[in-house]
Design an enzyme around this catalytic site. Sequence first.
Site, mmCIF file in Angstrom:
data_model
loop_
_atom_site.group_PDB
_atom_site.id
_atom_site.type_symbol
_atom_site.label_atom_id
_atom_site.label_comp_id
_atom_site.label_asym_id
_atom_site.label_seq_id
_atom_site.Cartn_x
_atom_site.Cartn_y
_atom_site.Cartn_z
ATOM 1 C CG ASP A 1 -9.285 4.533 0.234
ATOM 2 O OD1 ASP A 1 -8.751 5.117 1.199
ATOM 3 O OD2 ASP A 1 -8.637 3.860 -0.589
ATOM 4 C CG ASP B 1 -1.730 1.221 1.404
ATOM 5 O OD1 ASP B 1 -1.669 2.103 0.515
ATOM 6 O OD2 ASP B 1 -2.448 1.339 2.422
#
Lengths: 622, 171
Positions: free
Chosen positions: A212, A24
């Site tokens: 998100d 990520d």
Amino acid sequence: MSLLQISDPSKTNDELKKFVVGIDLGTTNSLVATYYEDCDIFDDRLKVYKDNSSGLIPSVVSIDQSGNIMVGVEAVNNLDKTNTTYISSIKRIMGLSYQDMKSIEFINDLKIINGKNNLPYIDVYNNRYSAVEISSKILSHLKKIAESQENKSLDGAVITVPAYFNDVQRQATKNAAKLSGINVLRLLNEPTAAALAYGLESEETGSFIVYDFGGGTFDVSVLSLEKGLFKVLSTDGDTNLGGDDIDNILSYWLIDNFLFLKNYKFSKVKEIAKSLKESISSINDDECSSITIDNHDIVLPKKIFHELINPILDRTFNIVKNAIFESKLAPADIKNIILVGGSTRIKCIKELLTNKFKCNVLNDIDPDKVVAHGAAIQASLLSGNNKENILLLDVLPLSLGIETYGGLAEKIITRNTPIPIKLRKTFTTFKDGQSKLLINVVQGERELVEDCNSLGEFILKDIPSMVAGGPRIDVDFQIDADGILSVSATETTTGNSSFIEIKPSYGLTEADITRMINESNNSAEVDVQLRKLNESIVEGKRVIYALEQALKSDGKELLSKDEFNIITDKLQSLKLSITSEDSVLIEKNINELEKESEFYVERRMNNSIKSFIAGKGIDDIL
Amino acid sequence: MDILKKNFFELFNIDIAVDINKSELDEKVKALQIKFHPDKFASGSDVEKRLALQLSSHINDGYKILSDIVLRIEYILKINNFVKDESKTINDASFLQEQIEYNELEESLKEHYDDDLVRNHLNKIKLLLKNSIEDIKLSFKSKDYETMWQHLSKLRFYIKNINNLIKMRKS
């Protein structure tokens, strides 16, 4: 000396198991993790690699006057050092041109200059660094952490990107990975990764929204989850809206209200803003968050905090509404909202979402880790380590178009189209004997080319000389599963594959990347050779295994005797060369075998789809 | 791959028809994607990866076409080798009259919006749309592609008008 590997006899092909991770690559923090699909204890399946004791690795690079580069926790420790430049939030300028940068709030103390091809460079003591290079330093650091803790070299990684990243931003991320020597299995959209982690943990089905809200980007995706299939219906977002903006607004407010802060570096004020923000969720609505800096008390009432951030949250809610509209679902169809990203730790977001969208808000999985979690699962699926039958289907986030007469953008593939997708357009010349044609490919929703993002100019050369309108040039626009475009062209009246030259509108060319890789490759020649040999042996074994399995199952049916013999001969040569310790020979044999068996692979694929169409239903494959 | 040369109805193993069963199509496409998406060949050879990318793109393209009524009818005409110069207009006096009337309606609505009027017209056009689909089915049955094409032009016109009127209602 290497240890003798003892493999569990119940598990076949353990040696073919690959070391793959999910990364990520965040604006503020990055994570690198691997997924143990065989682990019986559910909570131990995800392993997050730590940099000094923290799994959240700051996406920060520091460079000192003599060019020493530090990344992550060590770089953060250099924040106050003199003669050291501290680079954070680099993701916000990935894939942007110098002009684009001016329109966003990228506030820090960095000196940005306009370099070759409109690419912004960060000037650090007269050395220039592009965003791709800085990002590759972070990726190298993550790779090093994972490799050193496993004592294995990395076979591949799934790297996450904001769903709303355009082609240039995706390409830039891939280039950064290339520079750091990471084999990218897939670029995965962050909300899709989060949905994968949730979907597998909860085994719930139905329609979901992923909200998100990260450090620098905001993404929302609407997905439908069913057995074996995670399908993105629509996606929307803003690649320049995140917790960073909240920190900026707070920093301005702090400077306005606590005048002594005017003498501080902006990055220092931002750190103060951040810690105030982080402590505010744990206090009551009528209380204040406070901190003492150099004997000054700084106080931030929660009420004012809410007033300051409301305009930003409203922007995110409008994007959610739009994504629901684009998904063609009714708002009542949505079951759950999944919260992802560090910024969703701000408590009032959960309350506001529950009230506004009347659904269940989920945040059971740590919002900081959920994206890396999903990426690690996808990596284990793609590498073949994990044999579960799950498929992610994603969409194109922004429409793709070409420039037509008068500077208008004609959309050829609209946003939210499932990918991969290919579109063919036929072009012709408008002058007699015209030998070149220029296609400007753009991405975005607006009607004018100048309001969209130019992905580059494709020049078709060597068009056969004909009267105007004579040549027919088929141009294929192929978007792959990473959301990245490639273009190919054929002149159909003569059958010539017209030569295409691609000129990116800005940024790094293929040649730039190759040069940079060569420059950075300063490790000892012996290491490089050894690594190459190992890679070719692993690859060779994989090819042998796959082909032997195929031949066993249908070689006799699909191949004539001669064809069968030619392939098995080549297979034998490859097997022999594996023991030779000669990587050049092994690679040569792999290539020959793959070339010789290409028709067989095609025949198998054709055959399997035919028998598939002929009968089997969905239940047979799940 | 010769599978790429099959038409989309064959690829999804459904009957060539103006009307399709959407959930059946969804299931077929889903089953194919689960088996042939490039992700299923991520650790395969370059050849497999290339073929899967082609196949998966083809499946998505087919789904897009077959799940949209206008694109689906255009496609049926195409696989029956009926090609028509799109720049030619159809020769139908009553349809021409309809077009003129609709344009006048839109003009007057732009000046003075009347929600009842819009609703009435929406209902009217929806009926016309239904009829044009029935006409398309009939002409397809008798393999009269010329007539089918003419009704398709009407269908496109009605869909466009419905979308415009809905947009007006929203704003």
